[in-house]
Scaffold this active site. Structure first.
Site, PDB file in Angstrom:
ATOM      1  N   THR A 167     -18.547  -0.802   1.727  1.00  0.00           N
ATOM      2  CA  THR A 167     -20.054  -1.005   1.600  1.00  0.00           C
ATOM      3  C   THR A 167     -20.414  -2.481   1.915  1.00  0.00           C
ATOM      4  O   THR A 167     -19.905  -3.228   1.633  1.00  0.00           O
ATOM      5  CB  THR A 167     -20.312  -0.513  -0.133  1.00  0.00           C
ATOM      6  OG1 THR A 167     -21.907  -0.897  -0.387  1.00  0.00           O
ATOM      7  CG2 THR A 167     -19.663  -1.614  -1.147  1.00  0.00           C
ATOM      8  N   HIS A 189      -6.438  -0.308 -11.225  1.00  0.00           N
ATOM      9  CA  HIS A 189      -5.346  -0.705 -11.598  1.00  0.00           C
ATOM     10  C   HIS A 189      -4.225   0.091 -12.047  1.00  0.00           C
ATOM     11  O   HIS A 189      -3.136  -0.250 -12.363  1.00  0.00           O
ATOM     12  CB  HIS A 189      -5.559  -1.957 -12.869  1.00  0.00           C
ATOM     13  CG  HIS A 189      -4.609  -3.121 -12.699  1.00  0.00           C
ATOM     14  ND1 HIS A 189      -3.585  -3.173 -12.019  1.00  0.00           N
ATOM     15  CD2 HIS A 189      -4.494  -4.421 -13.482  1.00  0.00           C
ATOM     16  CE1 HIS A 189      -2.961  -4.350 -12.181  1.00  0.00           C
ATOM     17  NE2 HIS A 189      -3.757  -4.890 -12.952  1.00  0.00           N
TER      18      HIS A 189
END
Length: 436
Positions: free
Chosen positions: A355, A407
């Protein structure tokens, strides 16, 4: 013979859609497969074509209405061969009287004041009728800009804004019950675009309630889902864009002449991302329950901003595409996304997303993951800054990069090294060619 115009089959898992824009009005001649109306699902905008030649009859579902697959939205009178010339003759015979038709003068000997609005109401589209009725307006006093002097929603909104600018506006309304204070200063939410300015007098505190589009609702759901289901973190770095800028300056004219497309920055970032994903496959992976799926291909989503909301069409097998093919694909996505013509299959299945907030001036941000993907790269504004280079201070065009990651499957070490890999190949673009 009357033909029903029905909502086409909707994408899988989609049960409802919203009527967005009618491109034809009752009485208009239409041709087979001509787009009559746009409907919006929570994923894409679909076109509803005319099933045959003919004349559009009654519109059963106005703009803003909810529809389902197979539902009838309008009727069509079959026989385009006869209907279209008749419509053409009507238009040809009325070019001069059209201005007068937009604001007809009352004729006491033929028509009473109460009859004039009724005649005008019959020629209005459903959405326009609702707006006129809600504001107790006299259609005869609204100048129409549509075909044959028809009144459109924009004409009504423009009339309302004009009425709110002075005391004379209230005199144009039909003599009915007084309306609540402040009502005249705003049109219903369904008739205004998000960009429409509110018209208010000094000291007023207007508010405007605008329903979310289905696409915006879906975007909101996915963003909240990403925040709630992923252990999302973001790591940052910066890249010296001078080497890439030098290549573009040197070859942009020859590149455009050879390939018919401009050489932008995005192709370099797509190539850099693919190279980094090859080195760190966990960033290209996704979670499915208690399993990790490592994708052996590189489908890169490119975030595209539109008036309806953010879309992320996917460049399939980006590792096999040339710079020209990448640039052409991104350009095509941008054009069709603004036209609402991106297909559902083009919005699903990506393995990683890029993006670019820099085109809007963003200096740094933390992009949100695009589920079920595990990583997203955020580009930002190129800004000249003083940098220490070999013991000297030099002004260089720098860009901050952001890598948000899940994560749960990507360790901090991998996330940081992935971003460093992108930085390295952008600052030494020859590595992209040599894949080192």
């Amino acid at each position: 013979m009357s033909i029903e115009v029905k909502v086409p089959a909707l994408p899988e898992s989609v049960t409802e859609a919203t009527v967005v824009t009618w491109h034809k009005q009752p009485g208009d001649a239409v041709e087979r497969d001509e787009n009559l109306v746009d409907i919006e699902t929570d994923k894409v905008v679909l076109e509803v074509p005319a099933p045959d030649d003919g004349v559009l009859g009654e519109i059963l579902k106005g703009e803003g209405d909810t529809v389902t697959a197979g539902e009838v939205v309008a009727t069509l009178t079959e026989g385009g061969g006869e209907a279209k010339p008749a419509a053409a003759e009507k238009e040809a015979a009325a070019p001069e009287p059209e201005p007068a038709a937009a604001a007809p003068e009352p004729e006491p000997e033929k028509t009473t004041p109460a009859e004039a609005p009724v005649a005008a109401d019959e020629d209005l589209a459903p959405a326009v009728r609702r707006l006129v009725a809600e504001h107790d307006l006299d259609p005869a006093k609204i100048e129409g800009s549509g075909r044959g002097g028809r009144i459109t929603k924009e004409d009504v909104v423009r009339y309302l804004e004009g009425a709110g600018e002075g005391a004379g506006g209230a005199a144009e309304r039909r003599p009915r019950e007084p309306e609540p204070a402040g009502r005249r200063s705003e049109a219903p939410a369904e008739t205004q675009s998000p960009e429409a300015p509110a018209v208010s007098a000094a000291g007023e505190r207007p508010e405007r309630r605008v329903p979310m589009t289905r696409l915006r609702q879906r975007i909101a759901e996915r963003l909240v889902e990403a925040q709630q289901t992923a252990a999302m973190l973001t790591t940052f770095n910066e890249v010296n864009m001078q080497p890439v800028m030098d290549i573009r300056a040197r070859y942009k004219e020859r590149f455009e002449k050879t390939h018919g497309i401009k050489l932008g920055f995005m192709s370099f970032f797509v190539k850099a991302a693919v190279e980094a994903l090859k080195r760190y496959p966990a960033v290209n992976a996704s979670i499915d329950g208690t399993d990790i799926i490592y994708h052996g291909y590189y489908d890169i989503g490119i975030a595209v901003s539109t008036e309806r909301g953010l879309m992320v069409p996917v460049l399939r097998n980006a590792d096999q595409l040339s710079y020209a093919e990448i640039e052409a694909g991104i350009t095509d996505f941008g054009k069709r996304a603004k036209e609402g013509k991106i297909g559902l299959d083009e919005l699903t299945g990506g393995t990683f997303t890029i993006t670019n907030g820099g085109i809007f001036g963003s200096l740094v941000s933390t992009p949100i993951l695009n589920p079920p993907q595990s990583g997203i790269l955020g580009m930002h504004k190129i800004q000249e800054r003083p940098m220490a280079v070999d013991g000297e201070v030099k002004i260089q065009p720098m860009m901050y990069l952001a890598h948000s990651y899940d994560h749960r499957i990507i360790d901090g070490r991998e996330a940081v090294q992935f971003l460093v890999a992108i930085k390295e190949v952008l600052e030494d673009p020859a590595r992209l060619l040599l894949e080192v």
